[in-house]
Motif scaffolding. Structure first.
Motif, PDB file in Angstrom:
ATOM      1  N   LEU A  92      34.991  -7.852   6.623  1.00 16.00           N
ATOM      2  CA  LEU A  92      34.854  -6.416   6.861  1.00 16.00           C
ATOM      3  C   LEU A  92      35.999  -5.625   6.244  1.00 16.00           C
ATOM      4  O   LEU A  92      35.788  -4.532   5.710  1.00 16.00           O
ATOM      5  N   ASP A  93      37.205  -6.159   6.273  1.00 19.18           N
ATOM      6  CA  ASP A  93      38.335  -5.432   5.692  1.00 19.18           C
ATOM      7  C   ASP A  93      38.137  -5.225   4.192  1.00 19.18           C
ATOM      8  O   ASP A  93      38.400  -4.141   3.659  1.00 19.18           O
ATOM      9  N   ALA A  94      37.649  -6.249   3.514  1.00 23.31           N
ATOM     10  CA  ALA A  94      37.382  -6.117   2.079  1.00 23.31           C
ATOM     11  C   ALA A  94      36.258  -5.115   1.836  1.00 23.31           C
ATOM     12  O   ALA A  94      36.320  -4.308   0.895  1.00 23.31           O
ATOM     13  N   ALA A  95      35.228  -5.160   2.673  1.00 23.32           N
ATOM     14  CA  ALA A  95      34.123  -4.209   2.525  1.00 23.32           C
ATOM     15  C   ALA A  95      34.602  -2.775   2.720  1.00 23.32           C
ATOM     16  O   ALA A  95      34.158  -1.860   2.011  1.00 23.32           O
ATOM     17  N   LEU A  96      35.526  -2.566   3.653  1.00 23.18           N
ATOM     18  CA  LEU A  96      36.025  -1.213   3.904  1.00 23.18           C
ATOM     19  C   LEU A  96      36.946  -0.729   2.791  1.00 23.18           C
ATOM     20  O   LEU A  96      37.041   0.475   2.552  1.00 23.18           O
ATOM     21  N   ARG A  97      37.598  -1.649   2.124  1.00 24.36           N
ATOM     22  CA  ARG A  97      38.374  -1.227   0.956  1.00 24.36           C
ATOM     23  C   ARG A  97      37.453  -0.729  -0.145  1.00 24.36           C
ATOM     24  O   ARG A  97      37.782   0.209  -0.880  1.00 24.36           O
ATOM     25  N   ALA A  98      36.294  -1.361  -0.291  1.00 23.36           N
ATOM     26  CA  ALA A  98      35.332  -0.954  -1.321  1.00 23.36           C
ATOM     27  C   ALA A  98      34.527   0.262  -0.889  1.00 23.36           C
ATOM     28  O   ALA A  98      34.175   1.112  -1.726  1.00 23.36           O
ATOM     29  N   LEU A  99      34.241   0.371   0.425  1.00 26.60           N
ATOM     30  CA  LEU A  99      33.386   1.445   0.947  1.00 26.60           C
ATOM     31  C   LEU A  99      34.060   2.069   2.171  1.00 26.60           C
ATOM     32  O   LEU A  99      33.596   1.933   3.306  1.00 26.60           O
ATOM     33  N   PRO A 100      35.166   2.782   1.963  1.00 17.32           N
ATOM     34  CA  PRO A 100      35.929   3.302   3.105  1.00 17.32           C
ATOM     35  C   PRO A 100      35.162   4.319   3.937  1.00 17.32           C
ATOM     36  O   PRO A 100      35.500   4.543   5.106  1.00 17.32           O
ATOM     37  N   MET A 101      34.136   4.930   3.363  1.00 16.98           N
ATOM     38  CA  MET A 101      33.358   5.913   4.111  1.00 16.98           C
ATOM     39  C   MET A 101      32.572   5.290   5.262  1.00 16.98           C
ATOM     40  O   MET A 101      32.023   5.986   6.108  1.00 16.98           O
ATOM     41  N   ALA A 102      32.493   3.942   5.309  1.00 18.92           N
ATOM     42  CA  ALA A 102      31.756   3.264   6.384  1.00 18.92           C
ATOM     43  C   ALA A 102      32.441   3.426   7.733  1.00 18.92           C
ATOM     44  O   ALA A 102      31.794   3.270   8.772  1.00 18.92           O
ATOM     45  N   GLY A 103      33.738   3.723   7.751  1.00 17.89           N
ATOM     46  CA  GLY A 103      34.428   3.955   9.012  1.00 17.89           C
ATOM     47  C   GLY A 103      35.642   3.067   9.190  1.00 17.89           C
ATOM     48  O   GLY A 103      36.223   2.563   8.231  1.00 17.89           O
ATOM     49  N   ARG A 104      36.023   2.869  10.446  1.00 18.38           N
ATOM     50  CA  ARG A 104      37.188   2.060  10.790  1.00 18.38           C
ATOM     51  C   ARG A 104      36.728   0.788  11.485  1.00 18.38           C
ATOM     52  O   ARG A 104      35.674   0.751  12.097  1.00 18.38           O
ATOM     53  N   ARG A 105      37.542  -0.230  11.405  1.00 24.68           N
ATOM     54  CA  ARG A 105      37.208  -1.519  12.031  1.00 24.68           C
ATOM     55  C   ARG A 105      37.379  -1.422  13.547  1.00 24.68           C
ATOM     56  O   ARG A 105      38.415  -0.962  14.039  1.00 24.68           O
ATOM     57  N   VAL A 106      36.356  -1.861  14.279  1.00 18.36           N
ATOM     58  CA  VAL A 106      36.409  -1.925  15.740  1.00 18.36           C
ATOM     59  C   VAL A 106      35.970  -3.316  16.163  1.00 18.36           C
ATOM     60  O   VAL A 106      34.896  -3.774  15.769  1.00 18.36           O
ATOM     61  N   GLU A 107      36.801  -3.999  16.949  1.00 18.37           N
ATOM     62  CA  GLU A 107      36.462  -5.330  17.445  1.00 18.37           C
ATOM     63  C   GLU A 107      35.627  -5.191  18.719  1.00 18.37           C
ATOM     64  O   GLU A 107      35.960  -4.398  19.613  1.00 18.37           O
ATOM     65  N   LEU A 108      34.557  -5.971  18.826  1.00 20.05           N
ATOM     66  CA  LEU A 108      33.620  -5.848  19.934  1.00 20.05           C
ATOM     67  C   LEU A 108      33.203  -7.224  20.431  1.00 20.05           C
ATOM     68  O   LEU A 108      33.301  -8.229  19.713  1.00 20.05           O
ATOM     69  N   SER A 109      32.693  -7.260  21.670  1.00 28.19           N
ATOM     70  CA  SER A 109      32.165  -8.500  22.217  1.00 28.19           C
ATOM     71  C   SER A 109      31.153  -8.160  23.302  1.00 28.19           C
ATOM     72  O   SER A 109      31.186  -7.080  23.905  1.00 28.19           O
ATOM     73  N   ARG A 110      30.223  -9.089  23.515  1.00 31.78           N
ATOM     74  CA  ARG A 110      29.285  -9.014  24.625  1.00 31.78           C
ATOM     75  C   ARG A 110      28.914 -10.437  24.999  1.00 31.78           C
ATOM     76  O   ARG A 110      28.337 -11.159  24.184  1.00 31.78           O
ATOM     77  N   GLY A 111      29.272 -10.848  26.206  1.00 29.96           N
ATOM     78  CA  GLY A 111      29.053 -12.241  26.560  1.00 29.96           C
ATOM     79  C   GLY A 111      29.805 -13.160  25.613  1.00 29.96           C
ATOM     80  O   GLY A 111      31.013 -13.005  25.422  1.00 29.96           O
ATOM     81  N   VAL A 112      29.092 -14.097  24.995  1.00 33.34           N
ATOM     82  CA  VAL A 112      29.740 -15.042  24.078  1.00 33.34           C
ATOM     83  C   VAL A 112      29.766 -14.527  22.640  1.00 33.34           C
ATOM     84  O   VAL A 112      30.389 -15.147  21.772  1.00 33.34           O
ATOM     85  N   LEU A 113      29.099 -13.411  22.374  1.00 30.20           N
ATOM     86  CA  LEU A 113      29.072 -12.865  21.020  1.00 30.20           C
ATOM     87  C   LEU A 113      30.346 -12.081  20.733  1.00 30.20           C
ATOM     88  O   LEU A 113      30.807 -11.297  21.567  1.00 30.20           O
ATOM     89  N   ARG A 114      30.881 -12.272  19.547  1.00 33.76           N
ATOM     90  CA  ARG A 114      32.048 -11.514  19.101  1.00 33.76           C
ATOM     91  C   ARG A 114      31.798 -11.034  17.682  1.00 33.76           C
ATOM     92  O   ARG A 114      31.296 -11.789  16.847  1.00 33.76           O
ATOM     93  N   TRP A 115      32.129  -9.769  17.413  1.00 34.27           N
ATOM     94  CA  TRP A 115      31.920  -9.232  16.087  1.00 34.27           C
ATOM     95  C   TRP A 115      32.842  -8.052  15.849  1.00 34.27           C
ATOM     96  O   TRP A 115      33.452  -7.516  16.769  1.00 34.27           O
ATOM     97  N   ALA A 116      32.964  -7.672  14.585  1.00 32.05           N
ATOM     98  CA  ALA A 116      33.692  -6.468  14.193  1.00 32.05           C
ATOM     99  C   ALA A 116      32.703  -5.528  13.532  1.00 32.05           C
ATOM    100  O   ALA A 116      31.813  -5.957  12.798  1.00 32.05           O
ATOM    101  N   MET A 117      32.864  -4.249  13.789  1.00 25.48           N
ATOM    102  CA  MET A 117      31.931  -3.239  13.279  1.00 25.48           C
ATOM    103  C   MET A 117      32.726  -2.124  12.622  1.00 25.48           C
ATOM    104  O   MET A 117      33.819  -1.765  13.077  1.00 25.48           O
TER     105      MET A 117
END
Length: 204
Positions: A92-117
């Motif tokens: 995601l960090d590399a993607a945001l360097r290429a497409l910064p308009m997508a937003g800021r990195r936010v770490e998230l989780s629900r139950g056993v799932l973990r992801w960054a958005m």
């Protein structure tokens, strides 16, 4: 590289969003859960190839989040509808360097799932919401697209419509690897999905 991960139906209530999916496809959605960070809740339906449909809305039982909700849900009005597409990225960090308009990195989780958005500061994705949301799944457990298999649902195509669709396509083209996604110039921004259920064509 951006690959299609899932599509999202938004509603003023979760019941409305779920009804749109179930009415169009004739199949029940599965319980998803809550997202405490953004005060939303969802339900899910698996879809080939390794994709899924998400119905999502503000959770009336959740306290207001500290900043605007993702997907522009604070300002969502009108009938529930297919309104967002989400692409997974390996870094995601590399993607945001290429497409910064997508937003800021936010770490998230629900139950056993973990992801960054990637979430814009104001909650609103560019191109009137037609820019894809970016997600990086962490590798602890399979994400929904891989774990919810077996449903007789297959995405045939996803069309992204926008008055400036050519500019959006040009911006994403160097990074997007999603052969089922097409772009179409239209007066009004929106998404249209062509889906088969047991070989019967459905539109969402």
């Amino acid at each position: 590289m951006l690959e299609l991960d899932h599509i999202a139906v938004l509603g003023e209530t979760l019941e409305e969003a779920v009804h749109v999916v179930e009415d169009a496809l004739g199949l029940p959605m599965m319980h998803g859960g809550t997202h405490e960070r953004f005060g939303t809740h969802n339900m899910l339906l698996g879809m080939a190839p390794l994709l899924y449909i998400e119905a999502i809305a503000c959770d009336p039982a959740a306290p207001p989040p500290p900043d605007p909700r993702w997907f522009g849900l604070d300002d969502f009005k009108g009938p529930a509808r297919l309104d967002k597409w989400i692409c997974r990225v390996p870094d995601l960090d590399a993607a945001l360097r290429a497409l910064p308009m997508a937003g800021r990195r936010v770490e998230l989780s629900r139950g056993v799932l973990r992801w960054a958005m990637a979430v814009p500061q104001n909650g609103q994705l560019p191109f009137d919401g037609m820019f894809p949301a970016l997600i990086q799944w962490h590798d602890d457990v399979p994400p929904p697209g891989k774990s919810m298999t077996g449903a007789p649902v297959q995405l045939q195509s996803l069309t992204v419509r926008h008055p400036d669709a050519q500019a959006l396509e040009a911006l994403l083209k160097p990074h997007l690897q999603a052969p089922l996604v097409g772009f179409e110039t239209a007066d009004k921004a929106g998404l249209a999905a062509r889906i088969t259920v047991n070989d019967e064509v459905c539109l969402l």
